[in-house]
Scaffold this motif. Structure first.
Motif, PDB file in Angstrom:
ATOM      1  N   GLU A 255     104.677 -23.166 -57.371  1.00 58.60           N
ATOM      2  CA  GLU A 255     104.799 -22.527 -58.683  1.00 58.60           C
ATOM      3  C   GLU A 255     105.757 -23.312 -59.582  1.00 58.60           C
ATOM      4  O   GLU A 255     105.478 -23.552 -60.758  1.00 58.60           O
ATOM      5  CB  GLU A 255     105.291 -21.088 -58.528  1.00 58.60           C
ATOM      6  CG  GLU A 255     104.331 -20.155 -57.810  1.00 58.60           C
ATOM      7  CD  GLU A 255     104.338 -20.344 -56.297  1.00 58.60           C
ATOM      8  OE1 GLU A 255     103.388 -19.858 -55.641  1.00 58.60           O
ATOM      9  OE2 GLU A 255     105.291 -20.982 -55.764  1.00 58.60           O
ATOM     10  N   ARG A 256     106.877 -23.716 -59.011  1.00 59.76           N
ATOM     11  CA  ARG A 256     107.879 -24.451 -59.790  1.00 59.76           C
ATOM     12  C   ARG A 256     107.358 -25.835 -60.182  1.00 59.76           C
ATOM     13  O   ARG A 256     107.537 -26.272 -61.326  1.00 59.76           O
ATOM     14  CB  ARG A 256     109.164 -24.583 -58.965  1.00 59.76           C
ATOM     15  CG  ARG A 256     110.285 -25.376 -59.621  1.00 59.76           C
ATOM     16  CD  ARG A 256     110.823 -24.694 -60.851  1.00 59.76           C
ATOM     17  NE  ARG A 256     111.981 -25.407 -61.378  1.00 59.76           N
ATOM     18  CZ  ARG A 256     112.469 -25.232 -62.599  1.00 59.76           C
ATOM     19  NH1 ARG A 256     111.908 -24.349 -63.416  1.00 59.76           N
ATOM     20  NH2 ARG A 256     113.524 -25.911 -63.018  1.00 59.76           N
TER      21      ARG A 256
ATOM     22  N   ILE B 102     106.704 -27.243 -64.143  1.00 63.01           N
ATOM     23  CA  ILE B 102     107.428 -28.360 -64.745  1.00 63.01           C
ATOM     24  C   ILE B 102     106.512 -29.542 -65.064  1.00 63.01           C
ATOM     25  O   ILE B 102     106.610 -30.149 -66.141  1.00 63.01           O
ATOM     26  CB  ILE B 102     108.556 -28.827 -63.799  1.00 63.01           C
ATOM     27  CG1 ILE B 102     109.555 -27.692 -63.565  1.00 63.01           C
ATOM     28  CG2 ILE B 102     109.272 -30.048 -64.375  1.00 63.01           C
ATOM     29  CD1 ILE B 102     110.583 -27.994 -62.498  1.00 63.01           C
ATOM     30  N   PHE B 103     105.600 -29.862 -64.121  1.00 64.43           N
ATOM     31  CA  PHE B 103     104.812 -31.085 -64.231  1.00 64.43           C
ATOM     32  C   PHE B 103     103.335 -30.760 -64.480  1.00 64.43           C
ATOM     33  O   PHE B 103     102.876 -29.626 -64.309  1.00 64.43           O
ATOM     34  CB  PHE B 103     104.943 -31.915 -62.943  1.00 64.43           C
ATOM     35  CG  PHE B 103     106.361 -32.275 -62.590  1.00 64.43           C
ATOM     36  CD1 PHE B 103     107.003 -33.339 -63.208  1.00 64.43           C
ATOM     37  CD2 PHE B 103     107.060 -31.535 -61.642  1.00 64.43           C
ATOM     38  CE1 PHE B 103     108.309 -33.673 -62.888  1.00 64.43           C
ATOM     39  CE2 PHE B 103     108.364 -31.860 -61.309  1.00 64.43           C
ATOM     40  CZ  PHE B 103     108.996 -32.931 -61.934  1.00 64.43           C
ATOM     41  N   THR B 104     102.581 -31.779 -64.836  1.00 67.46           N
ATOM     42  CA  THR B 104     101.143 -31.633 -65.050  1.00 67.46           C
ATOM     43  C   THR B 104     100.369 -32.146 -63.836  1.00 67.46           C
ATOM     44  O   THR B 104     100.819 -33.040 -63.126  1.00 67.46           O
ATOM     45  CB  THR B 104     100.700 -32.434 -66.291  1.00 67.46           C
ATOM     46  OG1 THR B 104     101.064 -33.815 -66.108  1.00 67.46           O
ATOM     47  CG2 THR B 104     101.363 -31.914 -67.553  1.00 67.46           C
ATOM     48  N   ASN B 105      99.211 -31.545 -63.610  1.00 69.48           N
ATOM     49  CA  ASN B 105      98.246 -32.039 -62.613  1.00 69.48           C
ATOM     50  C   ASN B 105      98.855 -32.242 -61.220  1.00 69.48           C
ATOM     51  O   ASN B 105      98.661 -33.288 -60.596  1.00 69.48           O
ATOM     52  CB  ASN B 105      97.624 -33.352 -63.086  1.00 69.48           C
ATOM     53  CG  ASN B 105      96.930 -33.206 -64.428  1.00 69.48           C
ATOM     54  OD1 ASN B 105      96.260 -32.207 -64.684  1.00 69.48           O
ATOM     55  ND2 ASN B 105      97.102 -34.198 -65.296  1.00 69.48           N
ATOM     56  N   CYS B 106      99.582 -31.259 -60.726  1.00 72.64           N
ATOM     57  CA  CYS B 106     100.213 -31.391 -59.401  1.00 72.64           C
ATOM     58  C   CYS B 106      99.200 -31.103 -58.292  1.00 72.64           C
ATOM     59  O   CYS B 106      98.379 -30.187 -58.409  1.00 72.64           O
ATOM     60  CB  CYS B 106     101.384 -30.414 -59.273  1.00 72.64           C
ATOM     61  SG  CYS B 106     102.808 -30.869 -60.267  1.00 72.64           S
TER      62      CYS B 106
ATOM     63  N   HIS C  89     111.540 -26.125 -48.013  1.00 76.30           N
ATOM     64  CA  HIS C  89     111.039 -27.131 -48.953  1.00 76.30           C
ATOM     65  C   HIS C  89     110.034 -28.044 -48.264  1.00 76.30           C
ATOM     66  O   HIS C  89     110.185 -29.270 -48.273  1.00 76.30           O
ATOM     67  CB  HIS C  89     112.187 -27.978 -49.518  1.00 76.30           C
ATOM     68  CG  HIS C  89     113.361 -27.189 -49.979  1.00 76.30           C
ATOM     69  ND1 HIS C  89     113.284 -26.250 -50.983  1.00 76.30           N
ATOM     70  CD2 HIS C  89     114.661 -27.199 -49.574  1.00 76.30           C
ATOM     71  CE1 HIS C  89     114.474 -25.724 -51.177  1.00 76.30           C
ATOM     72  NE2 HIS C  89     115.330 -26.269 -50.330  1.00 76.30           N
ATOM     73  N   PRO C  90     108.995 -27.486 -47.651  1.00 75.29           N
ATOM     74  CA  PRO C  90     108.116 -28.324 -46.835  1.00 75.29           C
ATOM     75  C   PRO C  90     107.074 -29.117 -47.629  1.00 75.29           C
ATOM     76  O   PRO C  90     106.514 -30.084 -47.106  1.00 75.29           O
ATOM     77  CB  PRO C  90     107.431 -27.305 -45.924  1.00 75.29           C
ATOM     78  CG  PRO C  90     107.360 -26.062 -46.757  1.00 75.29           C
ATOM     79  CD  PRO C  90     108.617 -26.059 -47.587  1.00 75.29           C
ATOM     80  N   ASP C  91     106.809 -28.734 -48.871  1.00 74.10           N
ATOM     81  CA  ASP C  91     105.690 -29.329 -49.607  1.00 74.10           C
ATOM     82  C   ASP C  91     106.122 -30.547 -50.420  1.00 74.10           C
ATOM     83  O   ASP C  91     107.182 -30.547 -51.065  1.00 74.10           O
ATOM     84  CB  ASP C  91     105.070 -28.295 -50.555  1.00 74.10           C
ATOM     85  CG  ASP C  91     104.490 -27.107 -49.801  1.00 74.10           C
ATOM     86  OD1 ASP C  91     104.078 -27.293 -48.641  1.00 74.10           O
ATOM     87  OD2 ASP C  91     104.471 -25.994 -50.367  1.00 74.10           O
TER      88      ASP C  91
END
Length: 425
Positions: free
Chosen positions: A372-373, A377-381, A401-403
């Motif tokens: 979600e975060r 913040i960023f595009t096209n994650c 924080h596994p991803d």
């Protein structure tokens, strides 16, 4: 290994200085040995010797200042204030909490017969030296609007909110010194309160504990005041033993040393990485959260490098690595150059002051963020990997924080994002 060596040397000095304090307070060889032994086999010395952190050196400055003050009180030579000023200046450069120790020193000066030193040139020269050593730090704080104060406010609120400050008084007994040294440091405190010459040490002990207790500080903030009390307690206990029957002179030290050794072995097994595999390693990892947090950083950086290598050349040329905490930032900083990775982009602590790269990256490998975060913040994650470790150790990175994501540019201009996202951790 190189960084840890300095922490080991600092704690070696703490142990040695503790024995010297016992000697200068009138302790015999037995008292000196017990003091050094008890300080060495305690949670503070064992834990702070295993990691390169400011706490390791903060402990050294407090203990060194205590020894210099004992020399001052013993010899009545005011020239010791110059050495005390140097050490307190270094202490202020290391960790701001030493101001509460300084408060204890000033209280001891005001409320004991040591107040005569307040009128000497040597005392004020020591004050001037400490101020000059701390001055660059103070100027930096002024230039950055006392950002460290806001950082400390955040950390304190977090600690209180998460219950990390609970049990402060209990842990003064359980964790700040070896349990078998409790009767000794209590004897030292009583002796200091009764002694016209060394009463100042009681204020140096009690004032920081009172301030941190009232302010809901964490237990280990006061750990540096215990070596001097163990030293004084061992000295007076040694003199008390000399008047006891022979069996007592043998049995009591034997019980004390054995107790310190047995508990110390347990402490060391809990916090020191004694083995690279097997039961000792498993035992330490089960008992020390700090050790668990040391697992997996090399693998994380290697995985980031593999993701970078899988990208087309044009994306690699404009790549950034955005991290979510200072651990991830440190791993990329330290291990990244071997893989020719760019410097991490971090909004946490000093990372925020370093700023964002110019020109701004258009492709980002994102660590330490939830889906979600990252998408906010960023595009096209898109999810490209998981951050785990081959040993299967559960720590902050593998659990929370596994991803690892591959993303496009920020959704807003970098200056606007940076201004709104100063974080502390």
């Amino acid at each position: 290994t190189g960084l840890r060596l300095f922490s080991v040397l600092a704690q070696t000095a703490v142990v040695f200085l503790s024995g010297l304090m016992a000697r200068d307070l009138g302790g015999n060889r037995l008292a000196q040995a017990f003091t050094a032994f008890a300080v060495a086999l305690s949670v503070p010395s064992s834990a702070t010797a295993t990691e390169f952190q400011y706490t390791s050196f903060d402990l050294l400055w407090w203990v060194l200042a205590a020894w210099f003050l004992i020399r001052l009180l013993k010899t009545d030579n005011p020239r010791w204030w110059l050495a005390i000023g140097i050490i307190l200046g270094l202490g202020l450069q290391t960790k701001y909490s030493i101001v509460f120790y300084i408060a204890g020193i000033l209280a001891g000066l005001l409320f004991t017969n040591a107040r005569k030193h307040l009128t000497t040139t040597w005392f004020w020269s020591g004050v001037a030296i400490a101020f000059l050593i701390f001055l660059p730090n103070l100027l930096w704080l002024i230039h950055h609007n006392f950002v460290s104060y806001r950082f400390l406010q955040h950390i304190h609120a977090r600690d209180v909110g998460e219950g990390r400050a609970d049990g402060f008084l209990r842990d003064q007994f359980l964790l700040d010194a070896n349990l078998f040294a409790i009767p000794v440091w209590i004897a030292g405190l009583i002796a200091a309160l009764r002694s016209p010459r060394y009463r100042m040490l009681a204020f140096m002990f009690l004032v920081p504990i009172a301030i941190f207790g009232f302010a809901k500080g964490r237990f280990y903030y006061t750990m540096p005041v215990y070596p001097m009390m163990i030293a004084l307690g061992a000295a007076v206990s040694g003199r008390w033993l000399e008047a006891r029957p022979k069996w007592a002179r043998i049995a009591i030290p034997a019980i004390a040393f054995t107790g310190v050794a047995v508990l110390g072995a347990y402490i060391v097994a809990c916090v020191v990485p004694l083995a690279s595999s097997g039961p000792l390693k498993s035992f330490a990892l089960n008992h020390s959260g700090d050790l668990r947090e040391e697992i997996g950083w090399h693998e994380m950086v290697s995985k980031v490098a593999a993701i970078r290598d899988s990208l087309p050349a044009d994306q690699q040329a404009h790549l950034g690595i955005a991290v979510g905490n200072y651990g991830e930032a440190g791993a990329i900083e330290i291990f990244g150059p071997a893989y020719h990775l760019p410097a991490p982009i971090s909004t946490t602590n000093t990372g925020w002051l370093v700023g964002y790269p110019t020109p701004a990256p258009t492709t980002l490998i994102v660590l330490g963020n939830s889906p979600e975060r990252a998408n906010q913040i960023f595009t096209n994650c898109r999810l490209v990997a998981h951050n785990a470790n081959s040993e299967g150790v559960k720590n902050e990175e593998s659990e929370y924080h596994p991803d690892i994501f591959l993303c496009g540019p920020l959704k807003q201009p970098w200056p606007e994002f940076w201004k709104a996202n100063q974080n502390f951790g």
